[in-house]
Enzyme design. Structure first.
Site, PDB file in Angstrom:
ATOM      1  N   ALA A  71     -30.621  -6.368 -11.862  1.00 54.36           N
ATOM      2  CA  ALA A  71     -31.636  -7.406 -11.920  1.00 54.36           C
ATOM      3  C   ALA A  71     -32.519  -7.369 -10.676  1.00 54.36           C
ATOM      4  CB  ALA A  71     -30.976  -8.776 -12.053  1.00 54.36           C
ATOM      5  N   GLY A 116     -26.820  -4.728 -13.542  1.00 53.09           N
ATOM      6  CA  GLY A 116     -27.305  -4.756 -14.917  1.00 53.09           C
ATOM      7  C   GLY A 116     -27.546  -3.378 -15.494  1.00 53.09           C
ATOM      8  N   GLU A 119     -24.252  -2.405 -16.732  1.00 52.40           N
ATOM      9  CA  GLU A 119     -23.984  -3.219 -17.913  1.00 52.40           C
ATOM     10  C   GLU A 119     -24.729  -2.672 -19.127  1.00 52.40           C
ATOM     11  OE1 GLU A 119     -23.024  -7.667 -16.948  1.00 52.40           O
ATOM     12  OE2 GLU A 119     -24.838  -7.120 -15.844  1.00 52.40           O
ATOM     13  N   GLU A 139     -21.873  -7.065  -7.925  1.00 52.41           N
ATOM     14  CA  GLU A 139     -22.272  -8.460  -7.829  1.00 52.41           C
ATOM     15  C   GLU A 139     -21.370  -9.297  -6.926  1.00 52.41           C
ATOM     16  OE1 GLU A 139     -24.190  -7.035 -11.647  1.00 52.41           O
ATOM     17  OE2 GLU A 139     -22.338  -6.669 -10.540  1.00 52.41           O
TER      18      GLU A 139
END
Length: 269
Positions: A71, A116, A119, A139
């Site tokens: 992100a 992300g 992910e 994270e």
């Protein structure tokens, strides 16, 4: 060659379909960090692919040095609870849509896939990594956790203890380790990542469409179901496939030419 989403003229996501294989490339240099615009465009392309009967397999890739780097932290740093809840739910929905595509999806990963980005790679059915690729869900080092599917999908790939160790440390995985623990299925030279993934996708695209879809549904939906539920689902999936032309083509070809010679997608004789 078919350009998907031409009406929307995507600027951050480029998607082309060649011989039933859609290649989706994220193009937000330098690191392909996710912001709202990228998330919206990726969602639009994924929905178009889902509705396109001409697509039989998908490759998702990024740049030469970054598959995707998570992100956009500048955007996230000013968000409060209400904003991040809405934003993350929307990103999770896009990754869920990728995971739910009714055809095989391959992530072709060059460079870094962080946060992300990892992910997104985990939302694919298979991952092809460059030999110098680096993956991480870091994270925890920011005092937060992955919220777009990384924790759940990693646990399903590597098991409870290994997932906890990777997530709680936030450490990086190189391509060799990712392959050894089941996060990746293939590791190749960086220059060959996309072509290797496309070759795999072409093999799937030539296969029996509805049987491949049934396998994906059984594995994904049955992963956390009781055995009896999974067996009942498999019974119904098998029965349903007997209504398809691919079943006729496959079995007729077996009797006429032997196993593995069927040309799926053709009219049964």
């Amino acid at each position: 060659m078919t350009k998907l989403g031409e009406g929307a003229m995507p600027e951050l996501v480029v998607s082309d379909t060649v011989d039933a294989v859609a290649t989706v490339r994220i193009d937000r240099p330098p690191f392909n960090a996710f912001d709202t615009a990228l998330r919206i465009e990726l969602g639009e392309v994924v929905r178009a692919i889902s509705d396109d009967e001409g697509v039989r397999a998908v490759v998702i890739t990024g740049g030469a040095t970054a598959f995707a780097a998570g992100a956009d932290l500048k955007a996230l740093s000013v968000m409060e609870y209400e904003q991040i809840s809405v934003w993350n739910r929307a990103l999770q929905r896009v990754f869920n849509d990728i995971a739910a595509l009714p055809m095989p999806v391959i992530a072709a990963v060059n460079g870094v896939a962080l946060g992300g980005g990892m992910e997104l790679a985990l939302a694919a059915d298979f991952r092809v990594l460059a030999d110098d690729a680096v993956l991480a869900l870091p994270e925890v080092q920011l005092g937060i956790v992955p919220g777009a599917g990384g924790m759940q999908r990693l646990r399903r790939l590597v098991g409870v203890s290994k997932a906890k160790e990777i997530l709680m440390s936030g450490r990086r995985l190189d391509a060799r380790e990712a392959l050894s623990i089941g996060v990746a299925e293939h590791v190749v030279a960086a220059a060959d990542v996309v072509t290797h993934a496309q070759a795999l996708a072409s093999q799937f695209a030539a296969g029996p469409r509805f049987a491949l879809q049934a396998i994906k549904e059984s594995i994904d939906l049955g992963a956390d179901s009781p055995l009896a539920t999974g067996l009942a689902m498999d019974k119904n999936l098998l029965a349903g496939l007997f209504a398809t032309d691919d079943r006729k083509v496959g079995i007729n070809s077996f009797f006429d030419h032997g196993l593995g010679k069927a040309r799926f997608g053709t009219t049964p004789e």
